[in-house]
Every structure is written in structure tokens, then in C-alpha cells.
Design a protein around this motif. Structure first.
Motif, PDB file in Angstrom:
ATOM      1  N   UNK A 179      34.099 -24.951 174.785  1.00 10.46           N
ATOM      2  CA  UNK A 179      34.385 -23.988 175.852  1.00 10.46           C
ATOM      3  C   UNK A 179      33.178 -23.182 176.286  1.00 10.46           C
ATOM      4  N   UNK A 180      31.993 -23.523 175.802  1.00 11.52           N
ATOM      5  CA  UNK A 180      30.783 -22.777 176.143  1.00 11.52           C
ATOM      6  C   UNK A 180      30.218 -22.088 174.920  1.00 11.52           C
ATOM      7  N   UNK A 181      29.139 -21.335 175.087  1.00 10.31           N
ATOM      8  CA  UNK A 181      28.461 -20.716 173.956  1.00 10.31           C
ATOM      9  C   UNK A 181      29.301 -19.632 173.275  1.00 10.31           C
ATOM     10  N   UNK A 182      29.221 -19.614 171.951  1.00  8.26           N
ATOM     11  CA  UNK A 182      29.878 -18.602 171.127  1.00  8.26           C
ATOM     12  C   UNK A 182      28.808 -17.671 170.581  1.00  8.26           C
ATOM     13  N   UNK A 183      28.921 -16.380 170.866  1.00  6.81           N
ATOM     14  CA  UNK A 183      27.954 -15.417 170.346  1.00  6.81           C
ATOM     15  C   UNK A 183      28.193 -15.231 168.853  1.00  6.81           C
ATOM     16  N   UNK A 184      27.090 -15.330 168.085  1.00  6.62           N
ATOM     17  CA  UNK A 184      27.191 -15.241 166.628  1.00  6.62           C
ATOM     18  C   UNK A 184      26.626 -13.928 166.104  1.00  6.62           C
ATOM     19  N   UNK A 185      25.452 -13.536 166.557  1.00  6.82           N
ATOM     20  CA  UNK A 185      24.826 -12.307 166.080  1.00  6.82           C
ATOM     21  C   UNK A 185      23.381 -12.262 166.507  1.00  6.82           C
ATOM     22  N   UNK A 186      22.652 -11.286 165.994  1.00  9.14           N
ATOM     23  CA  UNK A 186      21.255 -11.136 166.402  1.00  9.14           C
ATOM     24  C   UNK A 186      20.319 -11.913 165.483  1.00  9.14           C
ATOM     25  N   UNK A 187      19.221 -12.357 166.072  1.00  9.90           N
ATOM     26  CA  UNK A 187      18.173 -13.027 165.309  1.00  9.90           C
ATOM     27  C   UNK A 187      17.620 -12.065 164.259  1.00  9.90           C
ATOM     28  N   UNK A 188      17.437 -10.819 164.641  1.00  8.12           N
ATOM     29  CA  UNK A 188      16.891  -9.822 163.718  1.00  8.12           C
ATOM     30  C   UNK A 188      17.745  -9.702 162.456  1.00  8.12           C
ATOM     31  N   UNK A 189      19.062  -9.647 162.609  1.00  9.89           N
ATOM     32  CA  UNK A 189      19.942  -9.555 161.440  1.00  9.89           C
ATOM     33  C   UNK A 189      19.883 -10.822 160.594  1.00  9.89           C
ATOM     34  N   UNK A 190      19.811 -11.982 161.235  1.00 11.81           N
ATOM     35  CA  UNK A 190      19.729 -13.241 160.502  1.00 11.81           C
ATOM     36  C   UNK A 190      18.435 -13.321 159.700  1.00 11.81           C
ATOM     37  N   UNK A 191      17.319 -12.970 160.339  1.00 13.49           N
ATOM     38  CA  UNK A 191      16.014 -13.015 159.670  1.00 13.49           C
ATOM     39  C   UNK A 191      15.981 -12.016 158.513  1.00 13.49           C
ATOM     40  N   UNK A 192      16.501 -10.822 158.718  1.00 11.64           N
ATOM     41  CA  UNK A 192      16.563  -9.828 157.636  1.00 11.64           C
ATOM     42  C   UNK A 192      17.399 -10.335 156.463  1.00 11.64           C
ATOM     43  N   UNK A 193      18.491 -11.004 156.765  1.00  3.23           N
ATOM     44  CA  UNK A 193      19.391 -11.488 155.717  1.00  3.23           C
ATOM     45  C   UNK A 193      18.752 -12.575 154.865  1.00  3.23           C
ATOM     46  N   UNK A 194      17.959 -13.450 155.471  1.00  4.61           N
ATOM     47  CA  UNK A 194      17.304 -14.510 154.686  1.00  4.61           C
ATOM     48  C   UNK A 194      16.019 -14.032 154.022  1.00  4.61           C
ATOM     49  N   UNK A 195      15.569 -12.828 154.371  1.00  2.00           N
ATOM     50  CA  UNK A 195      14.418 -12.264 153.677  1.00  2.00           C
ATOM     51  C   UNK A 195      13.103 -12.305 154.431  1.00  2.00           C
ATOM     52  N   UNK A 196      13.149 -12.617 155.704  1.00  2.00           N
ATOM     53  CA  UNK A 196      11.923 -12.604 156.489  1.00  2.00           C
ATOM     54  C   UNK A 196      11.831 -13.761 157.452  1.00  2.00           C
ATOM     55  N   UNK A 197      10.792 -13.755 158.295  1.00  2.00           N
ATOM     56  CA  UNK A 197      10.675 -14.748 159.352  1.00  2.00           C
ATOM     57  C   UNK A 197      10.185 -16.123 158.901  1.00  2.00           C
ATOM     58  N   UNK A 198       9.741 -16.225 157.651  1.00  2.00           N
ATOM     59  CA  UNK A 198       9.287 -17.535 157.163  1.00  2.00           C
ATOM     60  C   UNK A 198       9.920 -17.823 155.807  1.00  2.00           C
ATOM     61  N   UNK A 199       9.944 -19.105 155.452  1.00  2.00           N
ATOM     62  CA  UNK A 199      10.563 -19.561 154.211  1.00  2.00           C
ATOM     63  C   UNK A 199       9.663 -20.635 153.618  1.00  2.00           C
ATOM     64  N   UNK A 200       9.320 -20.481 152.355  1.00  2.00           N
ATOM     65  CA  UNK A 200       8.521 -21.494 151.671  1.00  2.00           C
ATOM     66  C   UNK A 200       9.449 -22.344 150.812  1.00  2.00           C
ATOM     67  N   UNK A 201       9.365 -23.638 151.000  1.00  2.00           N
ATOM     68  CA  UNK A 201      10.244 -24.567 150.290  1.00  2.00           C
ATOM     69  C   UNK A 201       9.746 -24.743 148.854  1.00  2.00           C
ATOM     70  N   UNK A 202      10.653 -24.518 147.901  1.00  2.00           N
ATOM     71  CA  UNK A 202      10.359 -24.701 146.480  1.00  2.00           C
ATOM     72  C   UNK A 202      11.542 -25.405 145.827  1.00  2.00           C
ATOM     73  N   UNK A 203      11.270 -26.099 144.756  1.00  2.00           N
ATOM     74  CA  UNK A 203      12.299 -26.790 143.991  1.00  2.00           C
ATOM     75  C   UNK A 203      12.191 -26.347 142.538  1.00  2.00           C
ATOM     76  N   UNK A 204      13.305 -25.935 141.964  1.00  2.00           N
ATOM     77  CA  UNK A 204      13.296 -25.505 140.568  1.00  2.00           C
ATOM     78  C   UNK A 204      13.253 -26.726 139.645  1.00  2.00           C
ATOM     79  N   UNK A 205      12.841 -26.490 138.414  1.00  2.00           N
ATOM     80  CA  UNK A 205      12.844 -27.575 137.419  1.00  2.00           C
ATOM     81  C   UNK A 205      14.263 -28.104 137.228  1.00  2.00           C
ATOM     82  N   UNK A 206      15.240 -27.212 137.284  1.00  2.00           N
ATOM     83  CA  UNK A 206      16.642 -27.627 137.146  1.00  2.00           C
ATOM     84  C   UNK A 206      17.030 -28.610 138.246  1.00  2.00           C
ATOM     85  N   UNK A 207      16.627 -28.316 139.493  1.00  2.00           N
ATOM     86  CA  UNK A 207      16.909 -29.229 140.604  1.00  2.00           C
ATOM     87  C   UNK A 207      16.228 -30.575 140.389  1.00  2.00           C
ATOM     88  N   UNK A 208      14.992 -30.532 139.959  1.00  2.00           N
ATOM     89  CA  UNK A 208      14.241 -31.773 139.723  1.00  2.00           C
ATOM     90  C   UNK A 208      14.881 -32.608 138.623  1.00  2.00           C
TER      91      UNK A 208
END
Length: 115
Positions: free
Chosen positions: A19-48
Motif C-alpha cells: 500500500x506504499x511506504x510505511x514510516x518506521x522511525x528516525x535514522x538517528x534513533x536507529x543509529x543510536x540504538x545500534x551504537x553508532x554510525x559504523x559497525x565492525x564485523x567480528x566473530x567470537x570463538x564460540x561462533x567459529x
């Protein structure tokens, strides 16, 4: 099977629907929630250890959170669930359940690395 895109316009996140675009929220709130504007990919020993076949060649790569957000597509079922969530935050939280659901999916994608 239809996939719906995520778009960002004027600092607001939208997810496409039939039915068209659904408003979800602000980019600022999303970025704050994930901890910042960038993300470094890491894998734990448990995952490996748990997934020895896992391709970890992207470890150490830093990605732009907003770019990853824009790259997300969604199934019709996810979009229906997203639309059913309240768009306003409850009194005891800073983000709405709708944005929280999308950010949860974003975090899952960020934690899983790049395909």
C-alpha cells in the motif's frame, strides 16, 4: 515472492508495503540504538567453533550502518508484523516497538556478517 525495500528520506526510515511506504522511525534513533554510525564485523570463538564452515573473511571490515539499513529487504510477513507494531514509543522507552523490530533485524544482519 515479493520483497520490500527499506528507504531513508529526510532522516526518516520507511519500509515498502503493498500500500506504499510505511514510516518506521528516525535514522538517528536507529543509529543510536545500534551504537553508532559504523559497525565492525567480528566473530567470537564460540561462533567459529559452533560453525566451522562459516566464512569469516569479512572479519574486521567496518560497514556504514545506514548503508546496511538501506540494503535491507523484507518479506511480506515481516512487513505485516512491522506494520502491526505501535509507531510511538511507550512512556518508558526511547524507541517505538516498530523501530525496535527493524533495528533488531538490522543487528542480526550486522552480527551475521556480509553475504
Amino acid at each position: 515472492m515479493a520483497r520490500y525495500e527499506t528507504t531513508v528520506e529526510d532522516g526518516t526510515i520507511y519500509v515498502g508495503t503493498a500500500d506504499g511506504p510505511l514510516e518506521v522511525g528516525t535514522v538517528e534513533d536507529a543509529v543510536d540504538t545500534v551504537g553508532g554510525p559504523s559497525w565492525t564485523i567480528v566473530y567470537s570463538e564460540e561462533e567459529r567453533d559452533r560453525h566451522p564452515e562459516l566464512d569469516t573473511s569479512d572479519e574486521g571490515l567496518t560497514v556504514d550502518v545506514v548503508d546496511m539499513l538501506r540494503a535491507m529487504t523484507h518479506s511480506e510477513r515481516f512487513v505485516e508484523t512491522l506494520a502491526a507494531q505501535p509507531a510511538d514509543p511507550p512512556a518508558d522507552d526511547d524507541i517505538s516497538p516498530r523501530l525496535g523490530l527493524l533495528v533488531g533485524k538490522l543487528l542480526n544482519n550486522l552480527e551475521s556478517g556480509l553475504d
